[in-house]
Design an enzyme around this catalytic site. Structure first.
Site, short mmCIF file in Angstrom:
data_model
loop_
_atom_site.label_atom_id
_atom_site.label_comp_id
_atom_site.label_asym_id
_atom_site.label_seq_id
_atom_site.Cartn_x
_atom_site.Cartn_y
_atom_site.Cartn_z
N THR A 220 0.69 -1.15 -0.03
CA THR A 220 -0.10 0.00 -0.01
C THR A 220 0.85 1.28 0.16
O THR A 220 0.32 2.39 -0.30
CB THR A 220 -0.90 0.09 1.22
OG1 THR A 220 -0.23 0.00 2.40
CG2 THR A 220 -1.85 -1.31 1.32
N ARG B 283 -10.00 6.73 3.24
CA ARG B 283 -10.25 7.51 4.43
C ARG B 283 -11.11 8.47 4.22
O ARG B 283 -11.08 9.20 3.11
CB ARG B 283 -8.78 7.86 5.06
CG ARG B 283 -8.13 6.72 5.53
CD ARG B 283 -6.84 7.41 6.19
NE ARG B 283 -5.90 6.34 6.73
CZ ARG B 283 -4.82 5.81 6.28
NH1 ARG B 283 -4.45 5.99 4.97
NH2 ARG B 283 -4.09 4.94 7.04
N TYR C 88 -7.98 -5.99 11.03
CA TYR C 88 -7.07 -4.95 11.26
C TYR C 88 -7.06 -4.84 12.80
O TYR C 88 -6.22 -4.68 13.45
CB TYR C 88 -7.55 -3.81 10.61
CG TYR C 88 -6.85 -2.59 10.93
CD1 TYR C 88 -5.56 -2.55 10.52
CD2 TYR C 88 -7.22 -1.28 11.55
CE1 TYR C 88 -4.72 -1.56 10.90
CE2 TYR C 88 -6.39 -0.18 11.76
CZ TYR C 88 -5.11 -0.23 11.54
OH TYR C 88 -4.30 0.72 11.81
#
Length: 373
Positions: free
Chosen positions: A67, A223, A182
């Site tokens: 990422t 996000r 996560y």
């Protein structure tokens, strides 16, 4: 290997100038260290590398670019105190590769997919980097005597029933929900870190990071800050989930990095670490705002006429998120200093330039394809 690619444009030139200004020795009162940073090419990792170099340290970055992006570190290509290794710290051969990077004085573990888009796309890799990579790095620290700092997350609190969240709150987490890969990876990483501290005497730190924003966020990372900025700049509808009444506390990246560096150096060099220094510390902003308020502010600052589009809330989305900062204030002398409006200015400017760069690159690719036909 060294970073070979260089970013272009005024933002890259400013980064390069800043990197050049940082060369010139260790800051007064700071002992130069060799610091290993995993996730170095990510949003937070790259800013952390910049700060450590500014403080006079030598930095080795590690990233597998799942990422992260080399463009985040391109301005450090000529920095003699920085090296970048392309390496998956979760891989079976990682321990041997890590030892060949030189003996570190400190290891900062920031590798992990960190946005819902990324960890939903890579759930097993997310669990691996929280478990296997964390153990590989802790073993390295146990063997070398290096200090270990784990980047954990406010997600360990889940959808909290206590507000604001102090470090002593154990959380309200769904261990098999859509965010569990996560949440549980970070909770396990914290448990593993404390186990090595207690059983093996490793000098450890744990930072629980709350929502952070700033330049070098990926436009497509999912996000809420990057979503709103990119959507507003493109004139697309801003996607608000539910009524937008859920709250977040947004921390500008420079403030966050300052808190992390203070935590790394607590207690100062030469002093023995204590049980207290190993316990988790919240780092984030305690100025809370709703998602709807954030959307309105982004529209104001971008001058965008984008509408707001409401969608249903995703599963296990926290309703409230705000850190109790009493420990950070008392032990680090740290508080965030950048108001949300002030931090959004350079963040929006970054996204504006990034979108223009990406559009230019796309046009050049189409031109080249047309010429080849």
């Amino acid at each position: 290997r060294r970073v070979a690619r260089r970013a272009r444009g005024p933002r890259a030139r400013a980064d390069a100038a800043a990197a050049g200004a940082r060369r010139g020795g260790v800051r007064p009162g700071v002992t130069a260290m060799h610091v290993l940073v995993t996730g170095a090419a990510g949003f937070l990792g790259s800013h952390l590398c910049d700060r450590l170099l500014a403080d006079g340290h030598r930095v080795t970055g590690v990233d597998n670019f799942l990422t992260g992006s080399p463009r985040n570190l391109a301005h450090l290509a000529a920095e003699p105190r920085f090296a970048l290794a392309e390496l998956d710290a979760s891989a079976p051969g990682a321990p041997a590769c890590l030892t060949r990077l030189g003996t570190p004085d400190a290891v900062l573990h920031f590798a992990s997919p960190a946005s819902p888009v990324d960890y939903h796309a890579h759930p097993i890799a997310t669990l691996d980097v929280g478990s296997l990579a964390t153990r590989h790095l802790l073993e390295l620290c146990a063997a070398t005597g290096a200090r270990f700092l784990l980047a954990s997350t406010s997600e360990v609190y889940g959808d909290p029933l206590v507000h604001p969240q102090p470090e002593g709150y154990w959380g309200h987490v769904n261990s098999v929900g859509p965010r569990s890969c996560y949440d549980e990876a970070k909770r396990f990483a914290e448990a593993l870190t404390m186990a090595y501290h207690r059983a093996r005497g490793v000098d450890t730190r744990i930072v629980r990071i709350f929502n952070t924003y700033g330049p070098r966020m990926r436009p497509d990372d999912g996000r809420v800050v990057s979503n709103f900025c990119v959507q507003a700049l493109r004139g697309a509808p801003l996607t608000v989930y539910g009524e937008g009444r859920q709250t977040r506390s947004f921390t500008y990246v420079d403030d966050l990095v300052d808190g992390i560096v203070r935590l790394l150096h607590r207690p100062p060099n030469g002093e023995r670490p204590t049980a207290e220094s190993a316990m988790p510390t919240n780092i984030g902003s305690d100025q809370e705002c709703t998602v709807a308020e954030l959307a309105a502010l982004v529209l104001e600052l971008t001058g965008s006429a984008s509408p707001v589009e409401r969608r249903s809330l995703p599963g296990d989305d926290p309703r409230q998120r705000r850190p109790d900062l009493a420990r950070a204030r008392a032990t680090l002398g740290w508080s965030p200093t950048t108001p949300l409006r002030a931090g959004l200015g350079p963040t929006i400017a970054y996204f504006r330039e990034r979108l223009a760069e990406d559009a230019g690159a796309g046009a050049r690719t189409l031109d080249a394809a047309s010429a080849a036909v």
